[in-house]
Write a protein that holds these residues in place. Structure first.
Motif, PDB file in Angstrom:
ATOM      1  N   GLN A 176      44.888 112.245  47.549  1.00  0.00           N
ATOM      2  CA  GLN A 176      43.780 112.860  48.279  1.00  0.00           C
ATOM      3  C   GLN A 176      42.970 111.864  49.097  1.00  0.00           C
ATOM      4  O   GLN A 176      42.212 112.255  49.993  1.00  0.00           O
ATOM      5  CB  GLN A 176      42.822 113.529  47.288  1.00  0.00           C
ATOM      6  N   TYR A 177      43.123 110.586  48.835  1.00  0.00           N
ATOM      7  CA  TYR A 177      42.229 109.609  49.440  1.00  0.00           C
ATOM      8  C   TYR A 177      42.654 109.246  50.859  1.00  0.00           C
ATOM      9  O   TYR A 177      43.792 109.404  51.265  1.00  0.00           O
ATOM     10  CB  TYR A 177      42.166 108.341  48.578  1.00  0.00           C
ATOM     11  N   GLY A 178      41.682 108.735  51.638  1.00  0.00           N
ATOM     12  CA  GLY A 178      41.925 108.257  52.999  1.00  0.00           C
ATOM     13  C   GLY A 178      40.895 107.186  53.322  1.00  0.00           C
ATOM     14  O   GLY A 178      40.460 106.446  52.442  1.00  0.00           O
ATOM     15  N   GLY A 179      40.457 107.110  54.577  1.00  0.00           N
ATOM     16  CA  GLY A 179      39.400 106.166  54.926  1.00  0.00           C
ATOM     17  C   GLY A 179      39.741 104.736  54.574  1.00  0.00           C
ATOM     18  O   GLY A 179      38.959 104.023  53.943  1.00  0.00           O
ATOM     19  N   HIS A 180      40.900 104.280  55.015  1.00  0.00           N
ATOM     20  CA  HIS A 180      41.453 102.997  54.600  1.00  0.00           C
ATOM     21  C   HIS A 180      40.603 101.820  55.059  1.00  0.00           C
ATOM     22  O   HIS A 180      40.181 101.740  56.204  1.00  0.00           O
ATOM     23  CB  HIS A 180      42.877 102.880  55.168  1.00  0.00           C
ATOM     24  N   HIS A 181      40.363 100.896  54.130  1.00  0.00           N
ATOM     25  CA  HIS A 181      39.694  99.622  54.434  1.00  0.00           C
ATOM     26  C   HIS A 181      40.481  98.506  53.757  1.00  0.00           C
ATOM     27  O   HIS A 181      40.849  98.618  52.588  1.00  0.00           O
ATOM     28  CB  HIS A 181      38.260  99.625  53.898  1.00  0.00           C
ATOM     29  N   ARG A 182      40.750  97.405  54.495  1.00  0.00           N
ATOM     30  CA  ARG A 182      41.552  96.300  53.938  1.00  0.00           C
ATOM     31  C   ARG A 182      40.809  94.984  54.039  1.00  0.00           C
ATOM     32  O   ARG A 182      40.149  94.689  55.039  1.00  0.00           O
ATOM     33  CB  ARG A 182      42.886  96.175  54.675  1.00  0.00           C
ATOM     34  N   VAL A 183      40.944  94.184  52.987  1.00  0.00           N
ATOM     35  CA  VAL A 183      40.531  92.790  53.024  1.00  0.00           C
ATOM     36  C   VAL A 183      41.538  92.010  52.180  1.00  0.00           C
ATOM     37  O   VAL A 183      42.035  92.506  51.163  1.00  0.00           O
ATOM     38  CB  VAL A 183      39.087  92.607  52.491  1.00  0.00           C
ATOM     39  N   ALA A 184      41.896  90.809  52.621  1.00  0.00           N
ATOM     40  CA  ALA A 184      42.871  89.981  51.905  1.00  0.00           C
ATOM     41  C   ALA A 184      42.257  88.624  51.619  1.00  0.00           C
ATOM     42  O   ALA A 184      41.509  88.074  52.435  1.00  0.00           O
ATOM     43  CB  ALA A 184      44.156  89.829  52.719  1.00  0.00           C
TER      44      ALA A 184
END
Length: 372
Positions: A176-184
């Motif tokens: 159900q989730y979305g709104g992707h945010h990435r940090v590495a």
């Protein structure tokens, strides 16, 4: 070496010796014995909704691209051109019509078939129909895309995720989730140091004071399954962050973490970069909420998570230095608080002994209640 890899009883277990974390040859051993024989997280389906949407991922040294084809199927292809090893894609993207190598322009269809190769007419016997990008085995579960180099040598996927669906239930499904945010984050430690650290709450009161205030350490529990483990705790925070509920921290062999809190899913992929370096990729997905309050909660979550991660980076890099110092000899594991670490080390020992040893460790499972 044989004694180091013998199965250990949880009540008397010690950690792995330092050489498994610092010897230069371990990088190749881990790639061949562990990563080439397991399921690794690639992406969430929210990143691959439309035809041509694609995500670029490093699977322990193998560059791959996950892409949704014109037939709606998600494939995971080698991101290595069959000409001279150039990259097919260098970043995530949307709605690609084809896949074109960034080096010399060789162009592939979305299912990996070579379609054109500039100025190759004079190459005797060359036929684009004979060239195809290698493809990995793919399973989509709870909206998460997993891939294996060779399904025949990877764990049975149903066994790999056994029990998680029932624990999540319909109201906490991950698709159900979305709104992707990435940090590495690049960290100066062996990938196993980072996994060890994730697999126990023993350090939380000492390393994570802010997180410790949100969790109930006395009720903190670890449950073990054949190929994964769960750490669980009641959670209490103000409504501007997570609110109240529970925190579920899943680890799936060998390098995937699922951090599930009210209103959000965070996945961690631990990517080895060498014997003393790794990258941890945090991908966070949120339940749909575009209200000002929802945006504020997402910002607070990102800030809080970053603070916790920097605390982990500091201690993991310190541990790596201790491992490399020559001082360390394997310490006893806490049978109350470090059952997840013991479980991981038993899987490592079995992998290092070889595939024939898998059956001997098949009993690794069950549930351990570590309430104080």
């Amino acid at each position: 070496m044989t004694a180091d890899l013998a199965p250990q009883d949880p009540a008397t277990a010690t950690a792995l010796p330092a050489r498994f974390y610092v010897d230069t040859g371990m990088a190749n051993v881990d790639r061949d014995a562990i990563f080439a024989r397991g399921w690794q997280l690639v992406a969430h389906v929210s990143q691959l909704r439309g035809v041509g949407d694609h995500a670029v991922v490093d699977l322990a040294g193998l560059p791959v691209i996950a892409v949704r084809g014109g037939d709606e199927q998600v494939r995971v292809l080698h991101n290595v051109c069959r000409h001279r090893a150039g990259p097919i894609a260098q970043c995530d993207g949307l709605a690609a019509k084809s896949l074109r190598c960034r080096y010399h322009g060789w162009t592939y269809t979305l299912d990996g078939q070579l379609r054109s190769a500039p100025e190759m007419q004079g190459a005797a016997g060359f036929d684009v129909a004979d060239v195809r990008l290698p493809q990995l085995a793919v399973r989509i579960w709870q909206g998460l895309v997993f891939a294996a180099f060779d399904e025949a040598t990877a764990p049975d996927f149903d066994a790999f995720v056994a029990g998680i669906d029932a624990r999540l239930g319909a109201d906490r499904g991950l698709a159900q989730y979305g709104g992707h945010h990435r940090v590495a984050y690049e960290i100066a430690c062996n990938w196993k140091v980072y996994v060890d650290n994730f697999l126990e709450g023993y350090h939380v009161p000492f390393v994570h004071p802010g997180l410790n205030r949100l969790l109930d350490y006395r009720s903190y529990r670890t449950e073990l399954s054949r190929w994964h483990s769960l750490q669980w705790s009641p959670l209490e925070s103000d409504d501007g962050l997570y609110g109240s509920g529970d925190a579920l921290y899943y680890w799936l062999w060998p390098n995937t973490m699922l951090n599930i809190l009210p209103g959000r899913l965070q996945t961690n992929r631990v990517v080895p970069l060498g014997v003393d370096r790794c990258q941890v990729v945090f991908d966070t997905y949120y339940a749909p909420d575009d209200s000002p309050e929802g945006r504020a909660r997402r910002g607070a979550d990102i800030q809080f998570s970053d603070g916790v991660q920097h605390e982990d980076i500091g201690i993991c890099e310190d541990v790596q230095r201790g491992m490399a110092s020559g001082s360390y000899v394997p310490g006893r594991l806490n049978p109350l608080r470090e059952t997840g670490v013991h479980h991981f080390h038993e899987l490592l020992r079995a992998a290092y002994r070889g595939p024939a040893a898998d059956a001997a460790t098949g009993q690794a499972g069950g549930a351990v209640d570590v309430r104080a």
